[in-house]
Scaffold this motif. Structure first.
Motif, PDB file in Angstrom:
ATOM      1  N   UNK A  19     -14.578   5.471  -0.938  1.00 29.20           N
ATOM      2  CA  UNK A  19     -15.913   6.053  -0.873  1.00 29.20           C
ATOM      3  C   UNK A  19     -15.897   7.034   0.303  1.00 29.20           C
ATOM      4  N   UNK A  20     -15.618   8.297   0.037  1.00 27.67           N
ATOM      5  CA  UNK A  20     -15.448   9.274   1.097  1.00 27.67           C
ATOM      6  C   UNK A  20     -13.997   9.340   1.540  1.00 27.67           C
ATOM      7  N   UNK A  21     -13.765   9.683   2.783  1.00 33.00           N
ATOM      8  CA  UNK A  21     -12.411   9.776   3.329  1.00 33.00           C
ATOM      9  C   UNK A  21     -11.833   8.376   3.505  1.00 33.00           C
ATOM     10  N   UNK A  22     -10.621   8.173   3.017  1.00 32.42           N
ATOM     11  CA  UNK A  22     -10.012   6.852   3.085  1.00 32.42           C
ATOM     12  C   UNK A  22      -9.631   6.500   4.520  1.00 32.42           C
ATOM     13  N   UNK A  23      -9.919   5.263   4.913  1.00 29.44           N
ATOM     14  CA  UNK A  23      -9.441   4.722   6.183  1.00 29.44           C
ATOM     15  C   UNK A  23      -8.124   4.014   5.872  1.00 29.44           C
ATOM     16  N   UNK A  24      -7.036   4.771   5.919  1.00 31.50           N
ATOM     17  CA  UNK A  24      -5.748   4.255   5.466  1.00 31.50           C
ATOM     18  C   UNK A  24      -5.274   3.083   6.321  1.00 31.50           C
ATOM     19  N   UNK A  25      -5.472   3.178   7.620  1.00 35.32           N
ATOM     20  CA  UNK A  25      -5.033   2.105   8.515  1.00 35.32           C
ATOM     21  C   UNK A  25      -5.782   0.813   8.217  1.00 35.32           C
ATOM     22  N   UNK A  71       0.850  -1.191   0.000  1.00 40.91           N
ATOM     23  CA  UNK A  71       0.000   0.000   0.000  1.00 40.91           C
ATOM     24  C   UNK A  71       0.882   1.237   0.000  1.00 40.91           C
ATOM     25  N   UNK A  72       0.692   2.099  -0.994  1.00 42.39           N
ATOM     26  CA  UNK A  72       1.475   3.316  -1.090  1.00 42.39           C
ATOM     27  C   UNK A  72       0.914   4.437  -0.226  1.00 42.39           C
ATOM     28  N   UNK A  73       1.491   5.616  -0.384  1.00 43.64           N
ATOM     29  CA  UNK A  73       1.029   6.770   0.369  1.00 43.64           C
ATOM     30  C   UNK A  73      -0.270   7.318  -0.219  1.00 43.64           C
ATOM     31  N   UNK A  74      -0.997   8.047   0.619  1.00 45.59           N
ATOM     32  CA  UNK A  74      -2.244   8.665   0.161  1.00 45.59           C
ATOM     33  C   UNK A  74      -1.932   9.803  -0.793  1.00 45.59           C
TER      34      UNK A  74
END
Length: 434
Positions: free
Chosen positions: A413-419, A362-365
């Motif tokens: 879908x909306x703000x990403x839950x990166x964790x 998984x890369x950076x946002x």
């Protein structure tokens, strides 16, 4: 139909003439009382067309039989995998020719491991729940306590058609259930892909599938999973492999598809002319080498819908056990991929694949909130599928991955839950479950 048209819909029209009306589903259509193009009511008497006229169809419905459930029997019905596609060039294509509208057809399927498991005890993590099927003699009720018998449709026949065996469907556990569900999901995607590509080669205008989304985690028909705020679910619905393929090739405005003999078509269903490029190539499973089979540097199609070009491509040196076809339509400058169709010439279980070591990072946002997902592989990997608990979809999925790898994008879908994305993402491919 006549009673419904002359009574019920007459009353509807009296209340509201702003909406199109249709006699039933399926129906023969109207002879009088509506505008022919829009089906908007004119205020005149409603009469239906003669019974010999067929303009709308339902079915077929491909059901994953072979295990007794509320909506299926234990009798295993063989499914035609339709690989390779048997295309036949049709001469009379266009909106000025007799045509049909398909308003409903589908292939039953389960959902992902993430969607199915929250409502199952871990001892039942398997498409047969690790126990004998229920006795489902009463409609929508099964005796015996098997929770998978309560989930509408099984997937045995679909898995058998595309993966050649159903010997391990009684197994339970994390790994067993993931394998079974992956094969079920890819099987549905392959079945619907062949069905729709064949339909789009004909004079069919309007192709609506049954169904869009699941209404609970079951053996349903959807290409979108159950989408409410429940454990394991993605609000709005997680995309199944089929839904990603809809976007990638099956329902693109300009489509390219090929049959097993090398008969291919390009079709423009946009109400404007098209200019672009076409490339058809074969990719070897053993070493990812590419053989160019056909290119058109200046592909032009008149204004659609229903404008087609047929071509015969030499597939004589393409052994589907050793190679897979990739057909791509791009914009004239080559910067935009409009349709990328990965075309198997044999079912997955017949492919001579080397076990691929596929890894995901998984890369950076990104600034727009999306996240790049980096995939690597040491060998050609077929139908590489990503799944996560995070809410969103992938820019492409169930893909053909060539070494050393590729990058896809997670679109939240909306703000990403990166964790959550980072901790829950996983990857599968055909070779993983050999």
């Amino acid at each position: 139909t006549a009673i419904y048209a002359t009574f019920v819909l007459r009353v509807v029209i009296e209340e509201d003439m702003s909406r199109p009306v249709w006699p039933s589903c399926p129906a023969r259509g109207w002879q009088t009382g509506v505008q022919g193009l829009t089906s908007l009511p004119t205020g005149g008497p409603l009469t239906t067309l003669p019974s010999k006229v067929v303009i709308e169809t339902h079915g077929p419905y491909i059901i994953g039989s072979g295990f007794e459930t509320t909506d299926s029997t234990s009798k295993l019905s063989q499914i035609n995998p339709m690989i390779p596609l048997n295309l036949r060039q049709q001469q009379h294509i266009g909106i000025d020719q007799p045509n049909v509208f398909a308003s409903e057809f589908g292939c039953s399927v389960f959902s992902s491991f993430e969607s199915m498991t929250p409502d199952l005890a871990s001892g039942h993590w398997g498409v047969h729940a690790g126990m004998p099927a229920g006795n489902c003699s009463k409609e929508h009720h099964c005796a015996g306590g098997n929770p998978m018998s309560e989930r509408n449709h099984p997937c045995d026949a679909v898995i058998l058609a595309y993966f050649g065996t159903i010997d391990d469907l009684d197994a339970v556990g994390d790994g067993a259930f993931k394998k079974q569900l992956y094969r079920c999901l890819i099987g549905q995607a392959l079945n619907m892909k062949s069905t729709i590509e064949n339909r789009r080669s004909s004079n069919e205008f309007g192709t609506i599938v049954w169904q869009y989304n699941e209404i609970w985690p079951t053996g349903g028909w959807g290409s979108i999973e159950y989408g409410t705020p429940r454990p394991g679910q993605v609000v709005g619905g997680r995309w199944k492999p089929l839904h990603h393929w809809y976007r990638q090739s099956i329902f693109t405005d300009v489509i390219v598809a090929c049959g097993g003999t090398g008969l291919c078509y390009v079709k423009n269903d946009v109400a404007r002319p098209f200019s672009g490029k076409l490339e058809i190539k074969a990719v070897a499973f053993s070493n990812a080498s590419i053989t160019q089979l056909h290119t058109v540097d200046s592909l032009t199609l008149a204004q659609g819908p229903g404008v087609m070009q047929w071509m015969q491509v030499d597939f004589s040196e393409v052994d589907g056990r050793q190679k897979i076809i990739v057909a791509t339509v791009t914009s004239q400058d080559g910067n935009a991929v409009l349709c990328e169709n990965v075309i198997a010439l044999v079912e997955p279980f017949r492919m001579n694949l080397t076990n691929a070591s596929v890894a995901v990072t998984v890369g950076k946002k990104n600034a727009d909130g999306s996240v790049d997902i980096n995939l690597t592989s040491d060998h050609v990997a077929v139908y590489v599928t990503l799944t996560t608990l995070a809410a969103g979809r992938f820019s492409s999925n169930a893909i053909l991955l060539l070494p050393p790898g590729a990058t896809v994008t997670f679109l939240p879908f909306g703000e990403v839950d990166y964790a959550l994305l980072s901790s829950s993402i996983r990857v599968e491919d055909v070779s993983k479950y050999r």
